[in-house]
Every structure is written in structure tokens, then in C-alpha cells.
Write a protein that holds these residues in place. Sequence first.
Motif, PDB file in Angstrom:
ATOM      1  N   LYS A 780     -10.184  17.032   7.388  1.00 17.14           N
ATOM      2  CA  LYS A 780      -9.464  16.537   8.775  1.00 17.14           C
ATOM      3  C   LYS A 780      -9.716  15.045   8.953  1.00 17.14           C
ATOM      4  N   LEU A 781     -10.875  15.085   9.560  1.00 19.09           N
ATOM      5  CA  LEU A 781     -10.714  14.033  10.489  1.00 19.09           C
ATOM      6  C   LEU A 781     -11.775  13.110   8.933  1.00 19.09           C
ATOM      7  N   GLN A 782     -12.233  13.628   8.229  1.00 16.86           N
ATOM      8  CA  GLN A 782     -12.480  12.606   7.439  1.00 16.86           C
ATOM      9  C   GLN A 782     -11.749  11.743   6.403  1.00 16.86           C
ATOM     10  N   ASN A 783     -10.948  13.117   5.701  1.00 19.83           N
ATOM     11  CA  ASN A 783      -9.682  12.413   5.500  1.00 19.83           C
ATOM     12  C   ASN A 783      -8.471  11.463   6.127  1.00 19.83           C
ATOM     13  N   SER A 784      -8.891  11.737   7.394  1.00 16.38           N
ATOM     14  CA  SER A 784      -8.035  10.448   8.574  1.00 16.38           C
ATOM     15  C   SER A 784      -8.582   9.089   8.280  1.00 16.38           C
ATOM     16  N   LEU A 785      -9.795   9.441   8.285  1.00 14.97           N
ATOM     17  CA  LEU A 785     -10.767   8.031   8.368  1.00 14.97           C
ATOM     18  C   LEU A 785     -10.495   7.177   7.274  1.00 14.97           C
ATOM     19  N   LEU A 786     -10.922   7.918   5.922  1.00 16.36           N
ATOM     20  CA  LEU A 786     -10.802   7.140   4.506  1.00 16.36           C
ATOM     21  C   LEU A 786      -9.454   6.474   4.617  1.00 16.36           C
ATOM     22  N   ALA A 787      -8.229   7.166   4.833  1.00 19.43           N
ATOM     23  CA  ALA A 787      -6.638   7.129   4.768  1.00 19.43           C
ATOM     24  C   ALA A 787      -6.582   5.645   5.676  1.00 19.43           C
ATOM     25  N   GLU A 788      -7.479   5.763   7.283  1.00 22.80           N
ATOM     26  CA  GLU A 788      -6.767   4.630   8.472  1.00 22.80           C
ATOM     27  C   GLU A 788      -7.939   3.268   7.363  1.00 22.80           C
ATOM     28  N   GLN A 789      -9.018   3.705   7.318  1.00 22.29           N
ATOM     29  CA  GLN A 789      -9.449   2.370   6.370  1.00 22.29           C
ATOM     30  C   GLN A 789      -8.929   1.785   4.954  1.00 22.29           C
ATOM     31  N   ARG A 790      -8.389   3.072   4.267  1.00 19.81           N
ATOM     32  CA  ARG A 790      -7.560   1.958   2.924  1.00 19.81           C
ATOM     33  C   ARG A 790      -6.374   1.621   3.703  1.00 19.81           C
ATOM     34  N   LEU A 791      -5.306   2.072   4.503  1.00 25.35           N
ATOM     35  CA  LEU A 791      -4.644   1.595   4.925  1.00 25.35           C
ATOM     36  C   LEU A 791      -4.962  -0.291   5.764  1.00 25.35           C
ATOM     37  N   CYS A 792      -5.997  -0.246   6.803  1.00 26.37           N
ATOM     38  CA  CYS A 792      -6.247  -1.242   7.070  1.00 26.37           C
ATOM     39  C   CYS A 792      -6.849  -2.448   6.451  1.00 26.37           C
ATOM     40  N   GLU A 793      -7.363  -1.627   5.547  1.00 31.26           N
ATOM     41  CA  GLU A 793      -7.811  -3.213   4.669  1.00 31.26           C
ATOM     42  C   GLU A 793      -6.961  -3.511   3.795  1.00 31.26           C
ATOM     43  N   LEU A 794      -5.781  -2.844   3.262  1.00 32.92           N
ATOM     44  CA  LEU A 794      -4.513  -3.480   2.391  1.00 32.92           C
ATOM     45  C   LEU A 794      -3.825  -4.618   2.986  1.00 32.92           C
ATOM     46  N   ALA A 795      -3.955  -3.301   4.478  1.00 33.89           N
ATOM     47  CA  ALA A 795      -2.744  -4.489   5.113  1.00 33.89           C
ATOM     48  C   ALA A 795      -3.151  -6.176   5.222  1.00 33.89           C
ATOM     49  N   LYS A 828      -2.931  -1.905  14.269  1.00 28.79           N
ATOM     50  CA  LYS A 828      -1.793  -3.162  14.805  1.00 28.79           C
ATOM     51  C   LYS A 828      -3.015  -4.118  15.532  1.00 28.79           C
ATOM     52  N   LEU A 829      -4.366  -4.475  15.851  1.00 24.34           N
ATOM     53  CA  LEU A 829      -5.529  -5.490  15.580  1.00 24.34           C
ATOM     54  C   LEU A 829      -4.945  -6.154  14.313  1.00 24.34           C
ATOM     55  N   VAL A 830      -4.935  -5.864  13.304  1.00 24.46           N
ATOM     56  CA  VAL A 830      -4.394  -6.829  11.992  1.00 24.46           C
ATOM     57  C   VAL A 830      -3.958  -7.338  11.823  1.00 24.46           C
ATOM     58  N   LEU A 831      -2.679  -6.765  12.163  1.00 27.58           N
ATOM     59  CA  LEU A 831      -1.093  -7.241  12.240  1.00 27.58           C
ATOM     60  C   LEU A 831      -1.090  -8.863  12.946  1.00 27.58           C
ATOM     61  N   GLU A 832      -2.189  -7.894  14.033  1.00 26.36           N
ATOM     62  CA  GLU A 832      -2.003  -9.429  15.077  1.00 26.36           C
ATOM     63  C   GLU A 832      -2.738 -10.716  14.524  1.00 26.36           C
ATOM     64  N   HIS A 833      -3.279 -10.770  13.204  1.00 20.07           N
ATOM     65  CA  HIS A 833      -3.723 -11.669  12.962  1.00 20.07           C
ATOM     66  C   HIS A 833      -2.373 -12.398  12.284  1.00 20.07           C
ATOM     67  N   LEU A 834      -1.998 -12.067  12.232  1.00 20.92           N
ATOM     68  CA  LEU A 834      -0.358 -13.062  11.741  1.00 20.92           C
ATOM     69  C   LEU A 834      -0.087 -14.106  12.426  1.00 20.92           C
ATOM     70  N   TYR A 835      -0.272 -14.336  13.700  1.00 23.86           N
ATOM     71  CA  TYR A 835       0.070 -14.621  14.537  1.00 23.86           C
ATOM     72  C   TYR A 835      -0.934 -15.393  15.271  1.00 23.86           C
ATOM     73  N   ALA A 836      -2.037 -15.399  14.950  1.00 21.17           N
ATOM     74  CA  ALA A 836      -3.518 -16.344  14.735  1.00 21.17           C
ATOM     75  C   ALA A 836      -3.226 -17.723  15.339  1.00 21.17           C
ATOM     76  N   GLN A 837      -2.217 -17.727  14.715  1.00 18.30           N
ATOM     77  CA  GLN A 837      -2.396 -19.273  15.109  1.00 18.30           C
ATOM     78  C   GLN A 837      -1.117 -19.515  15.888  1.00 18.30           C
ATOM     79  N   THR A 838      -1.307 -18.770  16.239  1.00 17.78           N
ATOM     80  CA  THR A 838       0.399 -19.399  18.071  1.00 17.78           C
ATOM     81  C   THR A 838       0.210 -18.522  18.956  1.00 17.78           C
TER      82      THR A 838
END
Length: 873
Positions: A780-795, A828-838
Motif C-alpha cells: 500500500k505504501l508503494q502504490n501510494s508513493l507511485l500514485a502521488e508521483q504520477r499525480l504531481c508530475e502530471l499536475a 498543494k505545493l505544485v499548484l502554488e506555482h500557478l501564482y508564482a508571478q503574484t
Amino acid sequence: MSAAQNRPFRHTATVVSLAVITALCEVGNELAEEASKALRHSETQKKGKNANKTRVSELQDYSKQAKANQEVLDNTVKDWFETIYIHRYRDVDPHIRVDCAKAIGDWIVAYPDLFFNGKHLRYLGWVLSDPNHSTRLEAIKQLHRFYADKNKIGGLKTFTERFRARMVEIATRDAESNVRAAAVELLDDLREGGLLEPDDIDNIGRLVFDAEPRVRKSVVGFFAESINDAYEAKVDTLGGQEALEEILGEENDSFDSPCQEWIKLKCLAEGLDSYDSADGPLPPSVERGPGQGVYLLHAGSADTRFMVAADTLHEQIVEVREWEKLAGYLLYDTSVADQNGDTASGESQLKQELRLTESEEVILLEVLNSSVKQAVSSLVEAHSDKKTKKNKKQKEDTEEMQEKAARHLANLIPRLLKKFGDSPQTAASTLRLGRVLSLEAFQEFRQDSSTYATLLNDFNKQFLSHANEEVLAEASRALLRAKSYHELGDVPDERIDTLWEDTIATFSTLTHDKDLETRGLLSTTVLDAMSRTVLRLEKLSSISNPVEYFETEPSAPATARSETSEPSPPIDSLIALINRAASPKGSDPETAALDDALAMHASRTVCFYFMWRIPAFIKSLQTTTLPDIELENLAVRRDAYVNALGAVLKTRPVNDELNALVSGMLLDTHTIMATLRQVTTDKNGDEYLVLALEMDAVLQKRILRVFGAAEAAFAKASGKHVEVEAENSQAQESEEDDDEEPADPIDADPESEDEAEDEADAEGGDEEQTQASQAKRVAKLQNSLLAEQRLCELASKLVLAVLGRMVNVAVIKQRLERNKTRLGHNFKLVLEHLYAQTKGKKPRAKPPLPQPKLAHNKQKPNLPHPKRAQRLS
């Protein structure tokens, strides 16, 4: 007052009361010592020939009075203890609980006759489960005082049997690193007292891979003693120390001859291997540790878990610092039989004990990496230390040591590659040694280009002989580092050009006169060879400009020439290979996996091609007048690449792992093209902007569906909940608009399957249940880790596309933020870059690039209609 509702009053009264009890304990201990001392003196007086009966009687009376006073004091202390401590040690205020834990430790030390027993020790045992980490830490500190006293070990056996499991649990699983480190030090005292079980020793020793440096440092002594015990057992197996010295013969300075240090290194490898393999094998993309139950996505540029452990053990275990002897051990041949043919001889038995398994070879190669790095770093520090004044002789000695180490290492790597180059794991570990040659200490050595050129030849051989991604990555990094060394001149470029020529020639031979787009027409052997070759092209493209090699039409092989077919440039063949992933899956899983791997390697290679091609194209736009054919060829290839990736998205299930990779490459390609919008040129028109058009709306819908599947997959793996209602309507809309097959349903309930499995496991036996639950927890830890990586990379790629204005900004932003607070801190940190210029604040103004005006939305002409935005999301 110690029971007052007002917390400051209660705390102050408790502190005063505890101090009173401490003072009484000190008096009670003095009375006990005086009573026993008077009794001993009276017994001594009786034994004399001229015994003074009056003196004996006085001593006995004094002893009795002291005991009577002690009994009165004991009753007073018990009253205070039962009135104050029993109620306050579990007070709601953690500060009061900490004071109580410290106080009872002081009482046990000050007045052991009354407090050093199981009745009072159990309070510290119960406090080990306190929810406040400061209280747990204080209890561990007090217990450390007792176990460090060898005279108290006997009285702690019953307490240890009752609370040992809890102490081990704190050391391995506590949330606070300082508490875990203190617990490890406490358990080291238990180990010295012989109060730990073998399983407990293994559980603690495994913390050498822990993520926290403080915990790793605290376990070093514990781990080193375990290695020493294993070493002594091996020496006993060989007949004892004298027999071992007879086998080894006279001491010599050679690093290639067996020595006692090799036996300890063998024990080190066995210990690390056993601790590492406790949780079973991991997927190739996941790296275990450092830490118990902690997993990291494997990053080839980072230190491995064994290097992290070796760095920690460097100061404590002398053998880890002697990298020359370690290298000699790795190169030693333990398979040679005894010359006399006597397999029972001491030398043969020693070789049998020194024989390494493949996993142990990998571990010692990683330890060698750490040892060499530490040794060279210390030389650099000694050479650059400005605080310590050195004379000319000392400086020359330091430089000579650096030169000697560099040449020894440069001669060592080819020998290690010759022995360990056949296995991908050992080859990758050996190639990693090349990183050390990049240090500043070896700058003068690199001026000898002939020696380094020979080393690069070995790296080229590894690159061409392996198809393992980790080996190719390490070889590529070594070549890339070599390109940055100005001392080597053109030597690295020449080696890379040789690799390009050989790989392109192989690729052209394999692909000539073959149908590259349809599955089922190529044999497994050809597919495997083609996949290996394309993987090499991918790695080469990541470190060197591939444009010239990819755009040049190769000459057809003499045996494959035909009148009807002409060889196409490699870039066109690579784009054609991507379509294999869009073809229907074959019945053979092995062939289908090869087809998918080939298509993905090809798509990443083409993505690297555009990363190199667009900057060169921009430079040409600004300096010369480009012929129309160049723009046309680039546009055709860009469209063919995008269409091939779009076809994969259309035919694959929405939650297919390949779709996340394909979506990321589509976004990368469009983001690269966005840089063309910043070009200003007087020599060419604006036709080149056709490459920088916004992504097709249909592709955006498909990518958002893949993103929704990635969200749901991570939510299911991590037990989180996301808003998925809009996904169903989106899937229906995609069916109507795109004529696609219905997407695979996404299970939004993250608990249903796991709960059912847990209930099923609960019905089994205790041992089987423990093993099954442990394996399930790791999976379960492995699956969660890989799933989070795929999600954050695509985001992150969606965020870049938004910043580059290559997608519908309003729609993509709205979709990204739907579950911003539900999917963890990293997302959440990935999405913070949407407003990096502000500077992290949401812009309230309208987007810089307004959307087309809609006839049915006159009040807000620059924004899409809410219902349309919801559909597009």
C-alpha cells in the motif's frame, strides 16, 4: 492545591510536593545507610575478644532508632506518593506529567530501598505510551539512568520482559526523531545487559537505513557491536584467532591479499543485506529507505540507501574507511580451489567464508562509493583548509596523495567493470564511482587525457553492452560530466559521437523496410533489440544534441535495399513507433509489454529531439533567413508526434499508466513551443507561430480525464477523498464529442477493497496474519508513493502549460484547484506555482489573454460561461 482546577496552581503545588518527596527520599536513604552502618559496627564489636558491651548496646539501639525513624518516614513518603503522584502522573497537563516522570526517576536513584521495585518502575513503563513526546522522552532518559548502572540490571529483568516490546516500538516507529534516538541508546544498554531478543536486535539494526540522521547516528554503536559479534562467530568457525593468523600468514601491505578486515567487511555486507531484504523486493522505480516503512522514488543522482548507511558508519567502523582494502576484497577471486586439492584446508575454508553473493557485491560496491567519496572529501578539506597553516612540504604531500588516489581509482574502475560489468546492478554501482572523479581534487589528474580516455572507452562499452536503464543512466551521466572537464578537450565529444554513430546504424538496420506502426508483425527478438536501441537513443538525446543524427537519412544496408522502399530519417521512424501503443493489444502479454516499452522510449526520445530542435530553430530565426521547407518539416513532425500521442490517449483506458506518461509529453511539447511566442525577428515573418498554437480542445479534455483518473488512483491508495462528480459527466461528454469508447470506471471509494481484505486476513492465524498485513502495508505504501508521483508530475506539467498559455487557462486552473486541499501537501505545493508571478496570491484581475466572447454571456465577455467551464473541466 495539587488537585486545583486552576492549572498554574496545580502545577506549582505538584512541583513543590515532588520536591518535598525528593528531599524525604534523600533523608530516608541517609537513615537506611546509618542503620545498616550501625548494625555492621555492632556485629564487628561482638567478634572482638575484649568486646565493649556498652558500645555494642548503644550501636544496636542507634540502629533500631534509625530503622524506626525510617519506617515513620517511609509511611510519610507513601502518603505523599499516593496523594500526589498517583493522580498527577496522568494529569491533563503534559508539563506536570514530565515533572512526575523525572521525579520518580530521582526517587528510584535516591532511595532504591523503597522505590526500586516493579511496583514503582511500572509507572515509567506506562508513561512510555504517553501521547506527549516530551513525556515519553523523559521516561526514556530516566530508564537510561537505571540500565546504565550494571548493579541494577538484575532488578530490571521483570520490568524489561513486560515493557521491552514497547521500547522497541518507540525506537522503530515513534513520530519524533529525538525520542527514537534516545530509545535506541536505551536499547543499546539492554543489549549490553543481555536483555534483548535476536528479533529485537534485528529490528534496531535495521534503523541504520533510517531517514533521520540523528537516529542513524544513535544506532551506529548498536550496529557495530552486532557486526563485531558476527565477526567473532566467523573467527570461531575458522578455528579461532590463532588459526586465522596462521592461515593469513605474515602481515603485508598488499591490498589484494586476504586479511582480517575482509572478514569484518563480509559480516557488514551480510548484516546490511539481511536488514534491507526484510520487507522483500521492491519495484524498480521505488527505493527503500532510509527509514523503517519509508520508501522513496528512486533517483539515480541521489545516494543509495547503502551509501547513506555507509556514510553513517564511516567514523565507527574502521574497515569502512579503508577503501583500498575494500576494493581489493571485491577484486579477489574466491572461486579458486586449493592448490593441493584439499577442500577442507584452512585457505579453502577462508575463501568459502569470504565468498560474496550478488546482493552482497552490490552492497560493498555502494560502500566503496561512500568510502572513496569520504576519503577524497577529507583530502580536499585538508588541502583547502586556510585556518591551519601548511608549509610547502605539507602542501606537496597532500597534492601527491590526491594524485595517487586519483590514479588508483582510475585504474581500479576498469578492473571492477571487467569483473562486475556483466550484471546490471553491479555495473551501475561501479559506474557510480566515476562521480568521485568529478571532484576538484582530481582536476590535475584529468589533465592526463590518455588515462581518462581509456576510462571513457570502458564507459562506452558498458553503454553499448547493457539495456538496463540504471546502467545507461550512470554511463550517460559519466559522459556528461566528462564534457564539462575542459582539461579533456574534445575527448568526451569524440566518444559520444562514436556512440551516436553505432546506435543510429543499429537503429537504421533494425527499422529498415519494416512496418513500424502495427503490432504483431515483428518477432519478440526484433522488438527487444529495437527497444534496447531506442532506449540508448533516449539516453544519448538527454546529454547530447541529436538533431543532426535524427534528421539525416541513413543509407540502407546492402542486404536490405529494395527498389520500392527508401530509408527515412530516424526521427520519422521514431514517431512511427509511437503508434504501436495505439494499436490494439495483442494476445501475448510479453509482446504487448515490449511494444508499449518501445513506444514510450520512442516518445521520450522525440520529446528530447524537440527540446534540442526548438532552441536551435529560434536561434536560426534571429540570425538568418530560413527556407520554408525547414519550417514545413518541423511543423509536419510536430503534428505527427502530437497526433500519435493523441491516438494513444484515445485508444487506451483512461486509468492506464501509459496515459499519464503520454499526457505529460504532450504538455511538455506544447510548453516547449510556447517559447516561440517570445521571438522577435526581422529576417522572417510570423509563420513560425503556427508551431505555438494552443493545444487542441479535444486533447485537453482527454488529458483532464487522465488527470482525474490520477487523482482518484492516489485518493484510493492513500485513503483520501476527492470530488469526482464532474468526472462522470465529463466522460459522457467525451463520448459524444470524440466518439470514444466509455472510459474504465474509476473507483472513488478508497476503503472498500482494503477493508474487505483486512477482514479476510483477520480470520487467519496470528503469524500468517502478521506477515500478510506487513506485506499489504508495504504494498500500500508503494502504490501510494507511485500514485502521488504520477499525480504531481502530471499536475506540474499542466501548471507549466497554463503559465505558457498553451491551454485553456481558466478551465485548467479551475480543474486543478478542485481538489487542491484534499490531496496532500506535495500536490498543494505544485499548484502554488500557478501564482508564482503574484508571490503566492491569486490574481484578481482578468487573465492577460482574454477568451473569445460568447453570444450568450454578455455580462462577462472575457470569461467562459460557468456551465461551459464545468463541461470543459
